[in-house]
Write a protein that holds these residues in place. Structure first.
Motif, PDB file in Angstrom:
ATOM      1  N   TYR A  48      -2.575 -10.654   3.695  1.00 27.77           N
ATOM      2  CA  TYR A  48      -3.562 -10.386   4.755  1.00 27.77           C
ATOM      3  C   TYR A  48      -3.221 -11.148   6.028  1.00 27.77           C
ATOM      4  CZ  TYR A  48      -8.059 -10.216   7.202  1.00 27.77           C
ATOM      5  OH  TYR A  48      -9.036 -10.033   8.140  1.00 27.77           O
ATOM      6  N   PHE A 108      -3.835  -1.068  -1.188  1.00 31.33           N
ATOM      7  CA  PHE A 108      -3.669  -1.706   0.120  1.00 31.33           C
ATOM      8  C   PHE A 108      -2.662  -2.852   0.077  1.00 31.33           C
ATOM      9  CE2 PHE A 108      -4.701  -4.474   3.661  1.00 31.33           C
ATOM     10  CZ  PHE A 108      -4.904  -3.577   4.698  1.00 31.33           C
ATOM     11  N   TRP A 151      -3.996  -0.323   9.330  1.00 30.63           N
ATOM     12  CA  TRP A 151      -3.054   0.783   9.089  1.00 30.63           C
ATOM     13  C   TRP A 151      -2.401   1.212  10.399  1.00 30.63           C
ATOM     14  CZ3 TRP A 151      -5.028   6.404   8.236  1.00 30.63           C
ATOM     15  CH2 TRP A 151      -3.952   7.254   7.973  1.00 30.63           C
ATOM     16  N   ASN A 173      -9.519  -1.534   7.473  1.00 32.07           N
ATOM     17  CA  ASN A 173      -8.388  -0.876   6.825  1.00 32.07           C
ATOM     18  C   ASN A 173      -7.722   0.088   7.798  1.00 32.07           C
ATOM     19  OD1 ASN A 173      -7.984   0.760   3.579  1.00 32.07           O
ATOM     20  ND2 ASN A 173      -6.691   0.957   5.349  1.00 32.07           N
ATOM     21  N   ARG A 214      -1.332   1.680   3.171  1.00 33.27           N
ATOM     22  CA  ARG A 214      -2.532   1.517   4.000  1.00 33.27           C
ATOM     23  C   ARG A 214      -3.270   2.846   4.235  1.00 33.27           C
ATOM     24  NH1 ARG A 214      -0.694  -3.096   2.818  1.00 33.27           N
ATOM     25  NH2 ARG A 214       0.542  -4.262   4.273  1.00 33.27           N
TER      26      ARG A 214
END
Length: 154
Positions: free
Chosen positions: A35, A95, A151, A147, A101
């Protein structure tokens, strides 16, 4: 439902939801590191926020399911409840584990729809059970936007 059986059912719901959390996290053991390595929008939360938020949400999901269960064992409601748990567990591996993604975004949209359906179905059984899922729905709404942004940025 008798007293002891009622509380045992709560333990089962907590255990099942905990298994969902563990299953998702095992597929991506370095999700925290992954992350922080991603390009994120300025409104992205710090990595350390996810654990506490999800802990509270998972407890609320378990209690919600339990409250609906002790009120009425509605087959359709619990099929959808189970489906949203499966979808919840599937997001992290997509993910973080696979780095997909776009697929994770499609999957989180499905998760969002399943949560909405669960809220609607639980509303007929127990309004408290349905309302306990609203913070989860709001967090997943935010997570879906995050998200999508990640992406696009990566």
């Amino acid at each position: 439902m008798a007293g002891t059986r009622k509380w045992m059912a709560l333990l089962v719901f907590v255990a099942v939801v905990a298994l969902v959390a563990v299953a998702g996290s095992l597929a991506a053991t370095d999700s925290g590191g992954a992350y922080v390595s991603l390009r994120r929008p300025g409104w992205a939360p710090p990595q350390g926020l996810f654990g506490p938020v999800w802990t509270v949400l998972y407890l609320m999901i378990a209690v919600s399911g339990w409250l609906a269960w002790i009120r009425r064992r509605d087959r359709a409601a619990f099929l959808v409840y189970g489906a949203q748990l499966v979808a919840n567990a599937a997001w992290t591996p997509l993910f973080f584990g696979a780095g997909l993604r776009g697929a994770a975004f499609a999957e989180i949209v499905l998760l969002w729809l399943l949560i909405v359906a669960t809220v609607v179905l639980f509303w007929r059984i127990s309004r408290v059970a349905a309302l306990l899922l609203v913070p989860y729905l709001l967090w997943v709404t935010y997570a879906a936007a995050l998200n999508f942004a990640i992406w696009q940025l990566n």
